[in-house]
Scaffold this motif. Structure first.
Motif, short mmCIF file in Angstrom:
data_model
loop_
_atom_site.label_atom_id
_atom_site.label_comp_id
_atom_site.label_asym_id
_atom_site.label_seq_id
_atom_site.Cartn_x
_atom_site.Cartn_y
_atom_site.Cartn_z
N CYS A 116 -44.87 -3.59 -30.03
CA CYS A 116 -45.77 -4.69 -29.70
C CYS A 116 -45.57 -5.08 -28.25
O CYS A 116 -44.46 -4.98 -27.72
N ILE A 117 -46.65 -5.51 -27.63
CA ILE A 117 -46.57 -5.98 -26.25
C ILE A 117 -46.95 -7.45 -26.27
O ILE A 117 -48.06 -7.79 -26.72
N VAL A 118 -46.07 -8.31 -25.82
CA VAL A 118 -46.37 -9.75 -25.82
C VAL A 118 -46.20 -10.32 -24.41
O VAL A 118 -45.49 -9.76 -23.59
N GLY A 119 -46.89 -11.42 -24.17
CA GLY A 119 -46.81 -12.06 -22.86
C GLY A 119 -48.11 -12.78 -22.60
O GLY A 119 -49.15 -12.37 -23.13
N PRO A 120 -48.07 -13.87 -21.81
CA PRO A 120 -49.28 -14.63 -21.58
C PRO A 120 -50.37 -13.83 -20.85
O PRO A 120 -50.07 -12.81 -20.23
N ALA A 159 -46.81 -8.74 -34.87
CA ALA A 159 -45.73 -8.57 -33.89
C ALA A 159 -44.42 -8.17 -34.58
O ALA A 159 -43.66 -7.37 -34.05
N LEU A 160 -44.18 -8.72 -35.79
CA LEU A 160 -42.93 -8.39 -36.48
C LEU A 160 -43.00 -7.06 -37.23
O LEU A 160 -41.99 -6.54 -37.68
N THR A 161 -44.18 -6.52 -37.37
CA THR A 161 -44.32 -5.22 -38.02
C THR A 161 -43.77 -4.11 -37.12
O THR A 161 -43.36 -3.06 -37.60
N GLY A 162 -43.78 -4.36 -35.83
CA GLY A 162 -43.34 -3.34 -34.88
C GLY A 162 -41.82 -3.12 -34.92
O GLY A 162 -41.07 -3.95 -35.43
N ASP A 163 -41.41 -1.98 -34.39
CA ASP A 163 -39.98 -1.71 -34.30
C ASP A 163 -39.37 -2.44 -33.12
O ASP A 163 -38.23 -2.85 -33.13
N LYS A 164 -40.17 -2.54 -32.06
CA LYS A 164 -39.69 -3.20 -30.84
C LYS A 164 -40.79 -4.08 -30.27
O LYS A 164 -41.97 -3.86 -30.57
N ARG A 165 -40.40 -5.04 -29.45
CA ARG A 165 -41.38 -5.86 -28.73
C ARG A 165 -41.08 -5.78 -27.24
O ARG A 165 -39.95 -6.00 -26.82
#
Lengths: 228, 326
Positions: B107-111, B274-280
């Motif tokens: 997952c890729i997170v960020g504003p 987002a929590l389904t991913g292995d990494k964020r």
């Protein structure tokens, strides 16, 4: 001066793509000029001005847009040289699907969008088939599968060119195009250079302002359809 | 190839027909070789196309070469993707190495504006310190050939997003067939059935071969896009962008893609996804700020969230049926 011709069907996203690519070049502090060729009216010069890009507009009015283009383009290059632009871009709509402003030894870009339908690459002539770079736009609103099919159709129509996906709204892919533009052809003058293809040669009575329909009014270079 | 008659050419390389079609060339005598055929085309006909005999022959040779390249690479697959870090917007060094393997969900997170698209663009472009971030992308631990950047058969990233629609006026079966043919895949019918089967599993609202593409509901469209990408897209990496309310079983969708050995990147802020991913990957100020592995307690949290989601789904279903939610 790097000189690049950009063409494509109306509303395919030429201006947006150029603006996004130029935004990517901004950190390099290059001086950019744009020549916008259109037929009747355009507001694109305002869009360029808003990004502090110098532009000049040429409206062909009742003349053949391609003839208008070729009769002006060498003066445009001189204008660009006088203003010492690092990058000069000519933008023109390809109206009859055959012609293109592509010039030998000048990097030629064709912009085409994903919404045009899969038969469009076939219908567009040298503007697409002889471009060095084909930019496909509006990829964010059609499915991945349609994008892949469309790209293949373009590859079939233009086996040699570079195919690039650029999003005119988000700018995705624009940095790649900017890199290609930066490596575009170096041009100081166009005098003596040649078009990649001949322009339409009509020279019939209608070129001279004839408006009436009928056989007796058709003079000059007239070609007839086979109907039966 | 130059010595084959057009008839032999078409039987040996069926895709050669597209050359005639796309260039509007009528085939009258199949016993000629391609060179002989081109030589018989009238000058005026070629002038209309803006090409000469020599140019057309050259275009034919390049066409055949390109199509052969595409046919050879129909199983473009990679084992891993490595991002060697560059710098963020302030020139500060980012996390220096990130390796993603086939079958992983990241997952890729960020504003908004933090640089998620830039990371993706770097991956798509297979950046070699030639983008503003200075990142370098390795494929299977090696620098990929530069020619990959512009070849449609080596396109790394396929994209799926909420805004995408089908625009072709064609039925589902013909559409899948067209896509399969464009990939030069042989077992078209088998693939078609597989895709429709999986798509129907994802959306829960069945459609079939004859359903017009443009009449699919939002959920059905998304489901078909996922299934089609899983089985027919060339790209080994799938980017899913904001697919929160797609009306499909997201967990199954991800499983389907991963089972087909895709690397799945999801740009999302939906905790369930987002929590389904292995990494964020956390993006901040244009750089990779940190990479988090989904922890055990997060996975437990995911179970709770899934339960809440199930309750919501049930309520939605009851509303749809016209029931009361008391």
């Amino acid at each position: 001066m790097k000189f690049i011709t950009v063409s494509g069907p109306p509303s395919s996203g030429k201006t947006s793509v150029i603006l996004k690519a130029m935004e990517e070049l901004k950190p390099k502090n290059l001086k950019v000029g744009v020549l916008k060729f259109d037929c009747l009216t355009t507001d694109d010069d305002k869009l360029y001005a808003a990004q502090n890009i110098d532009s000049r507009v040429g409206l062909s009015g009742s003349l053949c847009p391609d003839h208008f283009f070729v009769s002006n383009i060498d003066d445009c290059i001189d204008w660009g040289s006088r203003h010492a632009y690092d990058v000069l871009i000519s933008e023109s709509a390809g109206l009859c699907n055959r012609c293109s402003p592509h010039i030998k030894n000048c990097t030629a870009v064709c912009v085409i969008d994903n919404l045009m339908g899969i038969n469009t690459p076939k219908k567009i002539g040298p503007m697409l088939k002889m471009a060095d770079i084909v930019v496909i736009t509006k990829g964010d609103i059609v499915s991945q599968a349609e994008r892949e099919i469309f790209a293949l159709k373009i590859r079939q129509a233009n086996p040699e060119g570079i195919i690039l996906h650029v999003n005119g709204i988000t700018g995705q892919g624009a940095s790649q195009l900017a890199a290609l533009i930066e490596n575009g052809t170096q041009v100081e003058t166009l005098r003596g250079e040649e078009l990649r293809i001949s322009m339409p040669s009509a020279l019939c009575s209608y070129c001279l302002g004839e408006t009436q329909i009928g056989k007796e009014k058709q003079k000059g270079n007239v070609r007839k359809m086979k109907l039966d | 190839m130059e010595n084959l008659t057009i008839e032999e050419l078409l039987s040996r390389y069926p895709y050669a027909i597209e050359f005639f079609d796309v260039n509007g060339l009528p085939i009258e005598d199949k016993q000629k070789t391609i060179q002989e055929y081109i030589n018989t085309l009238p000058y005026v006909f070629l002038e209309d196309m803006g090409i000469n005999h020599q140019g057309l022959f050259k275009r034919f040779l390049v066409f055949m070469q390109r199509m052969e390249d595409i046919r050879k690479e129909r199983n473009f697959s990679i084992h891993s993707l490595t991002v060697l870090g560059g710098t963020d917007k302030n020139g500060k060094k980012e996390q220096d190495k990130l390796k993603i393997s086939m079958g992983e969900i990241i997952c890729i997170v960020g504003p908004t504006g933090s640089g998620k698209s830039r990371l993706l663009a770097d991956i798509e472009w297979m950046a070699q310190k030639d983008t503003p971030t200075g990142r370098r992308i390795l494929i299977d631990d090696c620098i990929p050939p530069e020619s990959w950047r512009f070849s449609i058969e080596h396109k790394l990233v396929a994209q799926l997003s909420q805004n995408m629609n089908f625009v072709m006026d064609i039925c589902v079966g013909d559409f899948i067939k067209l896509h399969a043919q464009s990939r030069m895949i042989d077992d078209v019918d088998d693939k078609t059935l597989k895709i429709i089967h999986h798509a129907n599993e994802l959306s829960g609202e069945a459609f079939d071969l004859n359903t017009p593409l443009t009449s699919l509901s939002g959920g059905q469209s998304r489901a078909l896009m996922v299934a089609d990408t899983a089985f027919l897209s060339t790209s080994p990496i799938v980017l899913i962008d904001e697919i929160e309310n797609a009306g499909i079983n997201r967990k199954k969708a991800l499983e389907l893609l991963v089972d087909q050995n895709k690397i799945v990147l999801i740009a999302t802020h939906d905790p369930l996804l987002a929590l389904t991913g292995d990494k964020r990957i956390v993006i901040k100020n244009g750089g990779i700020y940190k990479v988090l592995e989904t922890t055990e307690s997060e996975k437990q949290r995911l179970e709770q969230l899934t339960e809440i989601d199930n309750v919501m789904m049930q309520y939605r279903e009851r509303l749809r049926k016209g029931e009361l939610l008391d």
